[in-house]
Design an enzyme around this catalytic site. Sequence first.
Site, PDB file in Angstrom:
ATOM      1  N   ASP A   1      25.556 -75.928 104.678  1.00 51.76           N
ATOM      2  CA  ASP A   1      26.477 -77.130 104.429  1.00 51.76           C
ATOM      3  C   ASP A   1      27.958 -76.940 104.270  1.00 51.76           C
ATOM      4  O   ASP A   1      28.546 -77.527 103.693  1.00 51.76           O
ATOM      5  CB  ASP A   1      25.855 -77.907 103.091  1.00 51.76           C
TER       6      ASP A   1
ATOM      7  N   GLU B   1      17.954 -74.337 106.435  1.00 49.98           N
ATOM      8  CA  GLU B   1      18.112 -75.149 105.279  1.00 49.98           C
ATOM      9  C   GLU B   1      18.691 -76.600 105.390  1.00 49.98           C
ATOM     10  O   GLU B   1      19.472 -77.105 104.847  1.00 49.98           O
ATOM     11  CB  GLU B   1      19.204 -74.228 104.048  1.00 49.98           C
TER      12      GLU B   1
ATOM     13  N   GLU C   1      30.169 -80.864 100.828  1.00 45.86           N
ATOM     14  CA  GLU C   1      28.815 -80.129 101.297  1.00 45.86           C
ATOM     15  C   GLU C   1      27.829 -81.281 101.767  1.00 45.86           C
ATOM     16  O   GLU C   1      26.954 -81.101 102.646  1.00 45.86           O
ATOM     17  CB  GLU C   1      28.227 -78.933 100.516  1.00 45.86           C
TER      18      GLU C   1
ATOM     19  N   HIS D   1      32.633 -72.352  90.972  1.00 44.53           N
ATOM     20  CA  HIS D   1      33.531 -72.649  92.026  1.00 44.53           C
ATOM     21  C   HIS D   1      33.742 -73.917  92.735  1.00 44.53           C
ATOM     22  O   HIS D   1      34.498 -74.120  93.917  1.00 44.53           O
ATOM     23  CB  HIS D   1      33.288 -71.855  93.226  1.00 44.53           C
TER      24      HIS D   1
ATOM     25  N   ARG E   1      34.224 -77.535  94.617  1.00 47.91           N
ATOM     26  CA  ARG E   1      35.567 -78.149  94.746  1.00 47.91           C
ATOM     27  C   ARG E   1      35.507 -79.366  93.733  1.00 47.91           C
ATOM     28  O   ARG E   1      36.638 -79.940  93.235  1.00 47.91           O
ATOM     29  CB  ARG E   1      35.851 -78.797  96.139  1.00 47.91           C
TER      30      ARG E   1
ATOM     31  N   HIS F   1      35.541 -66.468  91.397  1.00 51.81           N
ATOM     32  CA  HIS F   1      35.369 -66.606  92.828  1.00 51.81           C
ATOM     33  C   HIS F   1      37.000 -66.560  93.352  1.00 51.81           C
ATOM     34  O   HIS F   1      38.021 -66.763  92.497  1.00 51.81           O
ATOM     35  CB  HIS F   1      35.103 -68.212  93.020  1.00 51.81           C
TER      36      HIS F   1
HETATM   37  C1  UD1 Z   1      33.174 -72.423 100.545  1.00 52.65           C
HETATM   38  C2  UD1 Z   1      32.295 -73.684 100.803  1.00 52.65           C
HETATM   39  C3  UD1 Z   1      31.126 -73.967  99.757  1.00 52.65           C
HETATM   40  C4  UD1 Z   1      30.403 -72.555  99.323  1.00 52.65           C
HETATM   41  C5  UD1 Z   1      31.537 -71.720  99.067  1.00 52.65           C
HETATM   42  C6  UD1 Z   1      30.683 -70.328  98.851  1.00 52.65           C
HETATM   43  C7  UD1 Z   1      33.284 -75.192 102.441  1.00 52.65           C
HETATM   44  C8  UD1 Z   1      34.160 -76.508 102.410  1.00 52.65           C
HETATM   45  N1  UD1 Z   1      33.195 -74.897 101.005  1.00 52.65           N
HETATM   46  O1  UD1 Z   1      33.901 -72.846  99.579  1.00 52.65           O
HETATM   47  O2  UD1 Z   1      30.187 -74.907 100.316  1.00 52.65           O
HETATM   48  O3  UD1 Z   1      29.786 -72.959  98.097  1.00 52.65           O
HETATM   49  O4  UD1 Z   1      32.338 -71.379 100.138  1.00 52.65           O
HETATM   50  O5  UD1 Z   1      31.130 -69.530  97.956  1.00 52.65           O
HETATM   51  O6  UD1 Z   1      32.825 -75.014 103.379  1.00 52.65           O
HETATM   52  N2  UD1 Z   1      39.057 -66.953  99.257  1.00 52.65           N
HETATM   53  C9  UD1 Z   1      39.444 -65.679  99.703  1.00 52.65           C
HETATM   54  N3  UD1 Z   1      38.454 -64.748 100.079  1.00 52.65           N
HETATM   55  C10 UD1 Z   1      37.219 -65.139 100.402  1.00 52.65           C
HETATM   56  C11 UD1 Z   1      36.959 -66.209 100.242  1.00 52.65           C
HETATM   57  C12 UD1 Z   1      37.771 -67.439  99.808  1.00 52.65           C
HETATM   58  O7  UD1 Z   1      40.656 -65.384  99.544  1.00 52.65           O
HETATM   59  O8  UD1 Z   1      36.587 -64.185 100.847  1.00 52.65           O
HETATM   60  C13 UD1 Z   1      40.096 -67.838  98.815  1.00 52.65           C
HETATM   61  C14 UD1 Z   1      41.105 -68.566  99.993  1.00 52.65           C
HETATM   62  O9  UD1 Z   1      42.392 -68.793  99.477  1.00 52.65           O
HETATM   63  C15 UD1 Z   1      40.483 -69.670 100.546  1.00 52.65           C
HETATM   64  C16 UD1 Z   1      39.817 -70.353  99.432  1.00 52.65           C
HETATM   65  O10 UD1 Z   1      39.390 -69.156  98.725  1.00 52.65           O
HETATM   66  O11 UD1 Z   1      41.592 -70.476 101.260  1.00 52.65           O
HETATM   67  C17 UD1 Z   1      38.591 -71.116  99.852  1.00 52.65           C
HETATM   68  O12 UD1 Z   1      37.776 -70.877 100.537  1.00 52.65           O
HETATM   69  P1  UD1 Z   1      37.002 -71.881 101.286  1.00 52.65           P
HETATM   70  O13 UD1 Z   1      35.983 -71.131 102.147  1.00 52.65           O
HETATM   71  O14 UD1 Z   1      37.951 -72.816 102.015  1.00 52.65           O
HETATM   72  O15 UD1 Z   1      35.959 -72.758 100.054  1.00 52.65           O
HETATM   73  P2  UD1 Z   1      35.253 -72.179  99.006  1.00 52.65           P
HETATM   74  O16 UD1 Z   1      35.764 -72.734  97.787  1.00 52.65           O
HETATM   75  O17 UD1 Z   1      35.150 -70.703  98.857  1.00 52.65           O
HETATM   76  N1  UDP Z   2      26.530 -64.028  94.765  1.00 57.60           N
HETATM   77  C1  UDP Z   2      27.176 -62.990  94.967  1.00 57.60           C
HETATM   78  N2  UDP Z   2      28.152 -62.477  94.074  1.00 57.60           N
HETATM   79  C2  UDP Z   2      28.767 -63.169  93.098  1.00 57.60           C
HETATM   80  C3  UDP Z   2      28.157 -64.403  93.107  1.00 57.60           C
HETATM   81  C4  UDP Z   2      27.400 -64.907  93.916  1.00 57.60           C
HETATM   82  O1  UDP Z   2      26.397 -62.365  95.701  1.00 57.60           O
HETATM   83  O2  UDP Z   2      29.698 -62.538  92.624  1.00 57.60           O
HETATM   84  C5  UDP Z   2      25.564 -64.762  95.726  1.00 57.60           C
HETATM   85  C6  UDP Z   2      24.439 -65.366  94.745  1.00 57.60           C
HETATM   86  O3  UDP Z   2      23.457 -64.663  94.554  1.00 57.60           O
HETATM   87  C7  UDP Z   2      23.886 -66.553  95.904  1.00 57.60           C
HETATM   88  C8  UDP Z   2      25.078 -66.837  96.901  1.00 57.60           C
HETATM   89  O4  UDP Z   2      26.112 -65.691  96.359  1.00 57.60           O
HETATM   90  O5  UDP Z   2      22.923 -65.786  96.912  1.00 57.60           O
HETATM   91  C9  UDP Z   2      25.847 -68.222  96.316  1.00 57.60           C
HETATM   92  O6  UDP Z   2      27.131 -68.318  96.793  1.00 57.60           O
HETATM   93  P1  UDP Z   2      28.085 -69.277  96.084  1.00 57.60           P
HETATM   94  O7  UDP Z   2      27.574 -69.513  94.750  1.00 57.60           O
HETATM   95  O8  UDP Z   2      29.472 -68.837  96.376  1.00 57.60           O
HETATM   96  O9  UDP Z   2      27.614 -70.389  97.121  1.00 57.60           O
HETATM   97  P2  UDP Z   2      26.813 -71.575  96.931  1.00 57.60           P
HETATM   98  O10 UDP Z   2      25.441 -71.349  97.023  1.00 57.60           O
HETATM   99  O11 UDP Z   2      27.132 -72.671  95.960  1.00 57.60           O
HETATM  100  O12 UDP Z   2      27.117 -72.527  98.287  1.00 57.60           O
END
Ligand code: UD1
Ligand code: UDP
Length: 372
Positions: A98, A120, A134, A210, A212, A243
Amino acid sequence: MEQIRVMTVCGTRPEAIKLAPVIKRLEREARIESTLTVTGQHRQLLDQVLALFELEPDYDLAVMKKEQSLSALTSRILTKLGQILNEEEPDLVLVHGDTTTTFVASLAAFYHQIKVGHVEAGLRTYDKYAPYPEEVNRHLTGVLADLHFAPTAKNRANLVAENIAEEQIFVTGNTVIDALLETVDADYQFNNPHLRKLDFSKQVILFTCHRRENFGQPMTDIFKAVRKVVEQNSEVEVVFPVHLNPQVKELAADILQEVERIHLVSPLDYQPFVNLMARSHLIVTDSGGIQEEAPSLNKPVLVLREVTERQEAVETGAIKLIGTTSEQIISQINHLLTDQQQYDQMAQAENPYGDGQASQRIVRKILDLFAN
Ligand code: UD1
Ligand code: UDP
């Protein structure tokens, strides 16, 4: 014999974790030519997973920018993926879950009239803004998909109620259980110095946050509640892998930094993370994937949300929704820390998400459907 050309697309940590076992299976099939495209929506969090599962992308769109907006991210992925689909022309694009990557990859495939397989599929809250974005991403992906791999019967029923043809829906279990069972290890030794020093005979709470829709006041209230619980309970230690989203990092630094018995650590690689889950006393989270993994490890989960798409685990009793207000969070955590009967019931509840064979079922189905 013609090859079935399957392109898997993923971009964030959870997609990579949950698709890794599927990609491994695809690669083993002689009839399938498997390619992997990563959008790089996450950079560091994605690369950790690719390294752990030894996945080498054929294409990397490298789209991540600091504090990326949803619309800019969407347009970068759509443009770049469109070019790759033009070149590769796969028979099937496989997406997961999602995220923005999921929805946009499905849209790009549709624009190229390429079939979409959605892993999924069918998770729903039917609340447009929870989780945001999502819930809408997975609806839209459902509209675009041709094959729907639903983890549970409930997910299937959601899709049927949305008039998706029953013969396009396959109940497989969740592939996260495949990844989890492959990774959890009773003898695992932590490298992280904070984790090495932790005393697991204490009540260790693993905490993640984490989403939004929790940004701003709800997240402030959540962090303050966690701090309060630690202040009230001298036997509690909290580990919070923070995160990388700056919105989360900055707030965590403001409210939780240098609080005694709260350990703020960088996001953990999947291997230390699941082994930390397995050794923790309980888990407090707004994550989606963790709600599915923890019941397999017999760990109770208190979910920091008003609604969940993982209703199966609420029904078995493995997870409990506690919302995002400070008062509720404090009282629910304190209750679970002291009520052994509630703790045992949650810990022993059944895992409704599968048996670790979901990837095999998905790949078999792809082979059946494309056989000609
Ligand atoms: C995204 C997904 C969310 C998922 C989450 C898992 C969308 C809209 N959201 O949210 O569904 O639950 O990933 O973790 O697709 N950033 C880094 N390095 C990384 C990752 C993120 O610096 O490796 C920072 C960056 O500033 C980036 C921000 O986090 O712009 C947000 O990342 P983004 O993928 O847009 O949203 P998440 O909150 O991570
Ligand atoms: N996870 C990880 N390291 C962390 C936090 C989460 O490997 O520090 C793993 C967790 O076991 C799960 C996945 O990341 O498999 C979940 O990711 P996240 O919570 O970022 O996203 P969501 O599932 O809410 O989309």
